[in-house]
Design a protein around this motif. Structure first.
Motif, PDB file in Angstrom:
ATOM      1  N   PHE A  12       0.843  -1.198   0.000  1.00  0.00           N
ATOM      2  CA  PHE A  12       0.000   0.000   0.000  1.00  0.00           C
ATOM      3  C   PHE A  12       0.882   1.253   0.000  1.00  0.00           C
ATOM      4  O   PHE A  12       0.691   2.169  -0.799  1.00  0.00           O
ATOM      5  CB  PHE A  12      -0.870  -0.055   1.257  1.00  0.00           C
ATOM      6  CG  PHE A  12      -2.108   0.798   1.236  1.00  0.00           C
ATOM      7  CD1 PHE A  12      -3.036   0.695   0.221  1.00  0.00           C
ATOM      8  CD2 PHE A  12      -2.372   1.678   2.294  1.00  0.00           C
ATOM      9  CE1 PHE A  12      -4.201   1.465   0.237  1.00  0.00           C
ATOM     10  CE2 PHE A  12      -3.529   2.436   2.317  1.00  0.00           C
ATOM     11  CZ  PHE A  12      -4.444   2.332   1.284  1.00  0.00           C
ATOM     12  N   HIS A  16       1.364   4.087  -3.067  1.00  0.00           N
ATOM     13  CA  HIS A  16       1.147   5.529  -2.875  1.00  0.00           C
ATOM     14  C   HIS A  16       2.399   6.330  -3.233  1.00  0.00           C
ATOM     15  O   HIS A  16       2.307   7.418  -3.782  1.00  0.00           O
ATOM     16  CB  HIS A  16       0.690   5.835  -1.444  1.00  0.00           C
ATOM     17  CG  HIS A  16      -0.713   5.377  -1.197  1.00  0.00           C
ATOM     18  ND1 HIS A  16      -1.084   4.650  -0.103  1.00  0.00           N
ATOM     19  CD2 HIS A  16      -1.833   5.515  -1.943  1.00  0.00           C
ATOM     20  CE1 HIS A  16      -2.376   4.369  -0.178  1.00  0.00           C
ATOM     21  NE2 HIS A  16      -2.852   4.884  -1.282  1.00  0.00           N
ATOM     22  N   HIS A  52      -5.205   0.101  -8.323  1.00  0.00           N
ATOM     23  CA  HIS A  52      -5.175   0.592  -6.937  1.00  0.00           C
ATOM     24  C   HIS A  52      -6.565   1.095  -6.497  1.00  0.00           C
ATOM     25  O   HIS A  52      -7.095   0.661  -5.468  1.00  0.00           O
ATOM     26  CB  HIS A  52      -4.122   1.702  -6.818  1.00  0.00           C
ATOM     27  CG  HIS A  52      -3.966   2.245  -5.436  1.00  0.00           C
ATOM     28  ND1 HIS A  52      -3.159   1.661  -4.486  1.00  0.00           N
ATOM     29  CD2 HIS A  52      -4.535   3.321  -4.833  1.00  0.00           C
ATOM     30  CE1 HIS A  52      -3.242   2.354  -3.362  1.00  0.00           C
ATOM     31  NE2 HIS A  52      -4.070   3.368  -3.544  1.00  0.00           N
ATOM     32  N   GLU A  56      -9.188  -0.798  -3.784  1.00  0.00           N
ATOM     33  CA  GLU A  56      -9.655   0.008  -2.644  1.00  0.00           C
ATOM     34  C   GLU A  56     -11.181   0.020  -2.610  1.00  0.00           C
ATOM     35  O   GLU A  56     -11.792  -0.165  -1.567  1.00  0.00           O
ATOM     36  CB  GLU A  56      -9.144   1.446  -2.771  1.00  0.00           C
ATOM     37  CG  GLU A  56      -7.671   1.565  -2.448  1.00  0.00           C
ATOM     38  CD  GLU A  56      -7.151   2.988  -2.497  1.00  0.00           C
ATOM     39  OE1 GLU A  56      -6.045   3.205  -2.002  1.00  0.00           O
ATOM     40  OE2 GLU A  56      -7.838   3.882  -3.055  1.00  0.00           O
ATOM     41  N   CYS A 121      -5.141   8.641   2.023  1.00  0.00           N
ATOM     42  CA  CYS A 121      -5.410   7.221   1.774  1.00  0.00           C
ATOM     43  C   CYS A 121      -4.338   6.362   2.435  1.00  0.00           C
ATOM     44  O   CYS A 121      -4.648   5.342   3.051  1.00  0.00           O
ATOM     45  CB  CYS A 121      -5.470   6.981   0.266  1.00  0.00           C
ATOM     46  SG  CYS A 121      -6.046   5.354  -0.183  1.00  0.00           S
TER      47      CYS A 121
HETATM   48 FE   LIG Z   1      -4.897   4.717  -2.095  1.00  0.00          FE
END
Ligand SMILES: [Fe+2]
Ligand SMILES: [Fe+2]
Length: 164
Positions: A12, A16, A52, A56, A121
């Motif tokens: 994750f 990002h 992604h 999510e 996020c």
């Molecule tokens: Fe994200």
């Protein structure tokens, strides 16, 4: 073999980072009015964000509804809506032969609007630490599936998004 939560947090964070760096490089390409770089960075951006955003929305955000409540999660989905709209507009601007100062500023603004979602996020990882492990497994599974199908952001948004 590391725990599911460790695997999740590792991937994750890296995703990002990749999205952050590509958005920053896209901004620079617009400032330089470098059409070749604009297209290349934009292509990376939609390729990285497609799977992604998808996992999510399919697994991660739903797993966090019991903790945050529906309203906050709806806000995250709206931020994705804005990101998708911004990507469409940036793709249009990328086709312009000579970008005006105003268009370069518009591109900067669109990119700046997306950056807070990247950092916000990423912060969700701290909450995933206290979500049941079965949910984390579901998120990792959804991630794998999204990556295998590998749809770019706009293809996914125009097709499967909201039709699952
Ligand atoms: Fe994200
Ligand atoms: Fe997101």
């Amino acid at each position: 073999m590391s725990q599911p939560i460790e695997q999740f947090t590792h991937h994750f964070r890296n995703e990002h980072r990749q999205i952050r760096d590509t958005l920053l490089a896209l901004g620079e390409a617009f400032r330089n009015r470098d059409r070749k770089a604009i297209r290349a960075r934009l292509e990376e951006c939609t390729r990285f964000t497609g799977p992604h955003f998808r996992y999510e929305e399919e697994a991660l955000y739903p797993a966090l509804v019991p903790m945050f409540g529906r309203d906050y999660i709806d806000g995250l989905l709206e931020e994705h809506d804005l990101g998708i709209d911004a990507s469409r507009r940036l793709s249009e601007l990328a086709e312009h032969k000579a970008l005006s100062q105003r268009e370069v500023e518009e591109a900067q603004h669109l990119i700046q609007q997306m950056l807070p979602h990247v950092s916000g996020c990423d912060g969700l990882a701290i909450m995933m630490e206290v979500v049941p492990e079965a949910e984390v497994d579901r998120v990792l599974h959804a991630r794998k599936r999204a990556q295998q199908e590998n749809l770019d952001l706009l293809t996914w948004a125009e097709g499967l998004r909201h039709f699952r």
